[in-house]
Design a protein around this motif. Structure first.
Motif, mmCIF file in Angstrom:
data_model
loop_
_atom_site.group_PDB
_atom_site.id
_atom_site.type_symbol
_atom_site.label_atom_id
_atom_site.label_comp_id
_atom_site.label_asym_id
_atom_site.label_seq_id
_atom_site.Cartn_x
_atom_site.Cartn_y
_atom_site.Cartn_z
ATOM 1 N N HIS A 13 0.810 -1.214 0.000
ATOM 2 C CA HIS A 13 0.000 0.000 0.000
ATOM 3 C C HIS A 13 0.849 1.273 0.000
ATOM 4 C CE1 HIS A 13 -2.850 -3.071 1.438
ATOM 5 N NE2 HIS A 13 -3.812 -2.278 0.961
ATOM 6 N N SER A 14 2.128 1.123 -0.229
ATOM 7 C CA SER A 14 3.004 2.299 -0.154
ATOM 8 C C SER A 14 2.676 3.313 -1.243
ATOM 9 C CB SER A 14 4.472 1.866 -0.257
ATOM 10 O OG SER A 14 4.698 1.177 -1.498
ATOM 11 N N ALA A 15 2.328 2.829 -2.432
ATOM 12 C CA ALA A 15 2.030 3.769 -3.520
ATOM 13 C C ALA A 15 0.804 4.612 -3.194
ATOM 14 C CB ALA A 15 1.825 3.002 -4.827
ATOM 15 N N LEU A 16 -0.245 3.980 -2.670
ATOM 16 C CA LEU A 16 -1.455 4.723 -2.315
ATOM 17 C C LEU A 16 -1.171 5.689 -1.180
ATOM 18 C CD1 LEU A 16 -4.494 5.229 -2.560
ATOM 19 C CD2 LEU A 16 -4.879 3.266 -1.032
ATOM 20 N N ALA A 17 -0.364 5.243 -0.192
ATOM 21 C CA ALA A 17 -0.036 6.124 0.933
ATOM 22 C C ALA A 17 0.772 7.319 0.466
ATOM 23 C CB ALA A 17 0.729 5.338 2.000
ATOM 24 N N ASP A 18 1.731 7.096 -0.427
ATOM 25 C CA ASP A 18 2.551 8.203 -0.918
ATOM 26 C C ASP A 18 1.720 9.187 -1.735
ATOM 27 O OD1 ASP A 18 4.756 7.138 0.285
ATOM 28 O OD2 ASP A 18 5.519 6.143 -1.515
ATOM 29 N N GLY A 45 0.164 11.361 0.679
ATOM 30 C CA GLY A 45 1.047 11.955 1.674
ATOM 31 C C GLY A 45 0.837 11.409 3.064
ATOM 32 N N ILE A 46 0.428 10.146 3.180
ATOM 33 C CA ILE A 46 0.132 9.528 4.482
ATOM 34 C C ILE A 46 1.353 8.744 4.950
ATOM 35 C CG2 ILE A 46 -1.319 7.834 5.676
ATOM 36 C CD1 ILE A 46 -3.597 8.591 3.813
ATOM 37 N N ASP A 47 1.666 8.893 6.203
ATOM 38 C CA ASP A 47 2.787 8.167 6.813
ATOM 39 C C ASP A 47 2.286 6.785 7.226
ATOM 40 O OD1 ASP A 47 5.059 7.341 8.065
ATOM 41 O OD2 ASP A 47 4.853 8.674 9.797
ATOM 42 N N LEU A 48 2.635 5.767 6.464
ATOM 43 C CA LEU A 48 2.196 4.394 6.713
ATOM 44 C C LEU A 48 3.381 3.570 7.173
ATOM 45 C CD1 LEU A 48 0.157 1.998 6.488
ATOM 46 C CD2 LEU A 48 0.854 1.788 4.082
ATOM 47 N N ALA A 104 -8.335 2.563 6.272
ATOM 48 C CA ALA A 104 -7.605 3.609 7.001
ATOM 49 C C ALA A 104 -7.009 4.627 6.043
ATOM 50 C CB ALA A 104 -6.513 2.968 7.855
ATOM 51 N N LEU A 105 -6.428 4.184 4.941
ATOM 52 C CA LEU A 105 -5.842 5.109 3.973
ATOM 53 C C LEU A 105 -6.908 5.914 3.250
ATOM 54 C CD1 LEU A 105 -3.059 2.840 2.379
ATOM 55 C CD2 LEU A 105 -2.758 4.675 4.044
ATOM 56 N N ARG A 106 -8.059 5.282 2.995
ATOM 57 C CA ARG A 106 -9.113 5.950 2.238
ATOM 58 C C ARG A 106 -9.743 7.104 3.040
ATOM 59 N NH1 ARG A 106 -11.802 3.971 -2.059
ATOM 60 N NH2 ARG A 106 -10.980 1.883 -1.636
ATOM 61 N N TYR A 107 -9.904 6.899 4.352
ATOM 62 C CA TYR A 107 -10.633 7.894 5.153
ATOM 63 C C TYR A 107 -9.723 8.811 5.971
ATOM 64 C CZ TYR A 107 -14.718 5.150 3.922
ATOM 65 O OH TYR A 107 -15.706 4.510 3.213
ATOM 66 N N THR A 108 -8.419 8.618 5.862
ATOM 67 C CA THR A 108 -7.486 9.513 6.559
ATOM 68 C C THR A 108 -7.141 10.688 5.652
ATOM 69 O OG1 THR A 108 -6.563 7.677 7.823
ATOM 70 C CG2 THR A 108 -5.223 9.664 7.677
ATOM 71 N N GLN A 109 -7.066 11.871 6.221
ATOM 72 C CA GLN A 109 -6.824 13.082 5.452
ATOM 73 C C GLN A 109 -5.399 13.108 4.909
ATOM 74 O OE1 GLN A 109 -7.241 12.871 8.697
ATOM 75 N NE2 GLN A 109 -5.391 13.730 9.624
ATOM 76 N N GLN A 110 -5.193 14.032 3.969
ATOM 77 C CA GLN A 110 -3.858 14.232 3.404
ATOM 78 C C GLN A 110 -2.873 14.563 4.527
ATOM 79 O OE1 GLN A 110 -2.627 14.197 0.253
ATOM 80 N NE2 GLN A 110 -4.512 13.786 -0.896
ATOM 81 N N GLU A 157 8.696 1.510 10.858
ATOM 82 C CA GLU A 157 9.067 1.184 9.486
ATOM 83 C C GLU A 157 8.044 1.852 8.581
ATOM 84 O OE1 GLU A 157 9.450 -2.948 8.886
ATOM 85 O OE2 GLU A 157 10.938 -3.227 10.451
ATOM 86 N N THR A 158 8.448 2.865 7.896
ATOM 87 C CA THR A 158 7.523 3.608 7.049
ATOM 88 C C THR A 158 7.570 3.078 5.647
ATOM 89 O OG1 THR A 158 9.271 5.211 6.560
ATOM 90 C CG2 THR A 158 7.815 5.686 8.435
ATOM 91 N N ALA A 159 6.544 3.437 4.898
ATOM 92 C CA ALA A 159 6.499 3.030 3.500
ATOM 93 C C ALA A 159 7.621 3.703 2.750
ATOM 94 C CB ALA A 159 5.159 3.415 2.887
ATOM 95 N N PRO A 160 8.263 3.003 1.823
ATOM 96 C CA PRO A 160 9.356 3.604 1.070
ATOM 97 C C PRO A 160 8.867 4.773 0.240
ATOM 98 C CG PRO A 160 8.702 1.502 0.107
ATOM 99 C CD PRO A 160 7.973 1.629 1.376
ATOM 100 N N ALA A 161 9.683 5.772 0.173
ATOM 101 C CA ALA A 161 9.294 6.962 -0.588
ATOM 102 C C ALA A 161 9.387 6.669 -2.079
ATOM 103 C CB ALA A 161 10.197 8.125 -0.223
#
Length: 452
Positions: free
Chosen positions: A303-308, A311-314, A342-348, A448-452
């Protein structure tokens, strides 16, 4: 496989026949013993009576019954046969010097002898043992005839009683066979024998579960048809807008909207298929030891691509080696739905934390975010199909948490919703039943965050 009726009849009739045979053999042995005693007494009486009552050249009458056949011989004190020896049979036996009874074998036949010396004579009386055995057998047959008749009557009674006793089972089979899939009313157990009541109660429980499954299926089909009607209608309308577009710019906007509608419809269909697939518990062979920590790290990568893009810190909060007995595919679907929600409903610029740990010896999986959260009055209905609280900005179909609940129930896990420690957002915890697994090896407060 043999039927119960056949097993009962074979068992009871076989037991009856065995008892009759054992009783007949015991009767034969008893009569044979009595016959031998009576015949021995006759031999002794003949030996005693010969010197006093029989004169020379006296002949005994011919034997009328087999038991009257015997050989009577006498010798003088010089060992010479006495000419007045008498016999009802044609055979002559050698002299066996004895005083009393003896069983001997001569010419392949067993003989019962009695010898006695009186008044200078040795008298020997003999009788075939086969004659005695035949007499005992005839007596046993005559005495056992009523026993055979009783066995025949008892066999008929057994057949009748077994047939009557199994009639409730036949009625139960007819009652079940005569029902359709729509007729799932409970069977009446009060008029059944006590032995059949557990079966009737079990059938009633099975029909109740079947009725619940059919009801759930009908509800699912009705809900799915209702939810599919709106996006399909929207797709039709959007396609008409594309056809009516008067310029390339308007057509491009309409096509983009059409793609968005198609994505939503595709997502809805996938969620419906996932919900239908995970409504039933996974078979035992699909259960394996799953490392929750590794699964969370894989979810971050997926899910790193969707989080990036938002701009969500996953990331994984305090990773730990937590093992749980589960279906890996089902658990992956559960985790993907929680992370996607969680990614869908969390703000930028928001934050989503994944965590695996042990709580009082029970493995847990937790997904937390710092989004707007869900009002307390709506949380009880979040797991209902197609339910979405009012005021939601992100699009969805309201099936994600329903899928999560089904998978958790199939793994006997508990789900709880709560506010995060910061008081903002939503924390979803899946608490699994205790498993025989090594204790968690907690790490420091790492991330451990999602890779940038």
């Amino acid at each position: 496989m043999k039927t119960i009726r056949r097993q009962l009849l074979l068992g009871l009739l076989g037991a009856t026949l065995l008892c009759v045979l054992v009783a007949g053999y015991s009767l034969y042995r008893s009569l044979r013993h009595e016959t031998n005693e009576v015949a021995d007494l006759q031999l002794r009486q003949l030996a005693v009576a010969l010197p006093d009552e029989f004169a020379p050249d006296t002949a005994l009458p011919a034997a009328e019954d087999p038991e009257e056949e015997f050989v009577l011989q006498a010798w003088d004190d010089a060992g010479l046969p006495v000419p007045m020896s008498l016999s009802t049979g044609a055979q002559q036996l050698p002299r066996y010097p004895l005083n009393g009874f003896r069983t001997v074998t001569w010419n392949g036949q067993h003989w019962r002898l009695y010898g006695q010396t009186r008044h200078g004579r040795y008298v020997q009386v003999a009788q075939l043992m086969s004659v005695r055995d035949m007499l005992a057998a005839h007596m046993a047959l005559r005495a056992g005839a009523p026993l055979l008749a009783l066995a025949a009557v008892l066999s008929l009674l057994i057949v009748a009683v077994v047939g009557r006793a199994l009639k409730p089972l036949d009625r139960l089979a007819q009652a079940v066979a005569g029902r359709s899939a729509e007729t799932l009313t409970p069977l009446v157990a009060d008029d059944m024998p006590p032995e059949l009541r557990p079966v009737v109660l079990a059938l009633n429980g099975l029909m109740r579960k079947f009725d619940e499954a059919l009801t759930a299926q009908r509800t699912f089909v009705a809900d799915a048809a209702h939810e599919l009607r709106s996006p399909l209608t929207a797709l039709k309308l959007q396609l008409q807008l594309v056809e009516r577009a008067g310029s390339d710019e308007a057509r491009a906007v309409a096509v983009a909207k059409l793609h968005e509608r198609l994505d939503r419809s595709t997502h809805l269909v996938r969620q419906l298929l996932s919900l239908a697939r995970h409504e039933a518990a996974p078979p035992q062979e699909r259960l394996h030891q799953v490392n929750l920590g590794q699964m969370l790290e894989a979810a971050v990568a997926d899910h790193s691509a969707l989080a990036d893009s938002r701009g969500i810190d996953l990331g994984v909060d305090a990773p730990a080696h937590v093992m749980v007995q589960a279906d890996p595919d089902g658990l992956q679907v559960l985790l993907n739905n929680l992370v996607d929600n969680a990614l869908r409903y969390t703000q930028q610029g928001g934050r989503v934390d994944l965590q695996s740990a042990y709580e009082q010896g029970r493995p847990l999986l937790r997904v937390s975010d710092n989004g707007p959260g869900v009002a307390a009055q709506h949380r009880a209905r979040l797991f209902d199909r197609f339910f979405r609280p009012d005021g939601q900005q992100a699009w969805g179909c309201g099936l994600g948490l329903s899928i999560v609940r089904n998978i958790a129930d199939n793994h006997r896990a508990e789900i709880s919703l709560a506010d995060t420690e910061a008081g903002r957002g939503l924390s979803v915890t899946v608490l699994f039943p205790p498993e025989a697994a090594p204790d968690a090896a907690p790490a420091g407060r790492t991330r451990e965050t999602a890779p940038a």
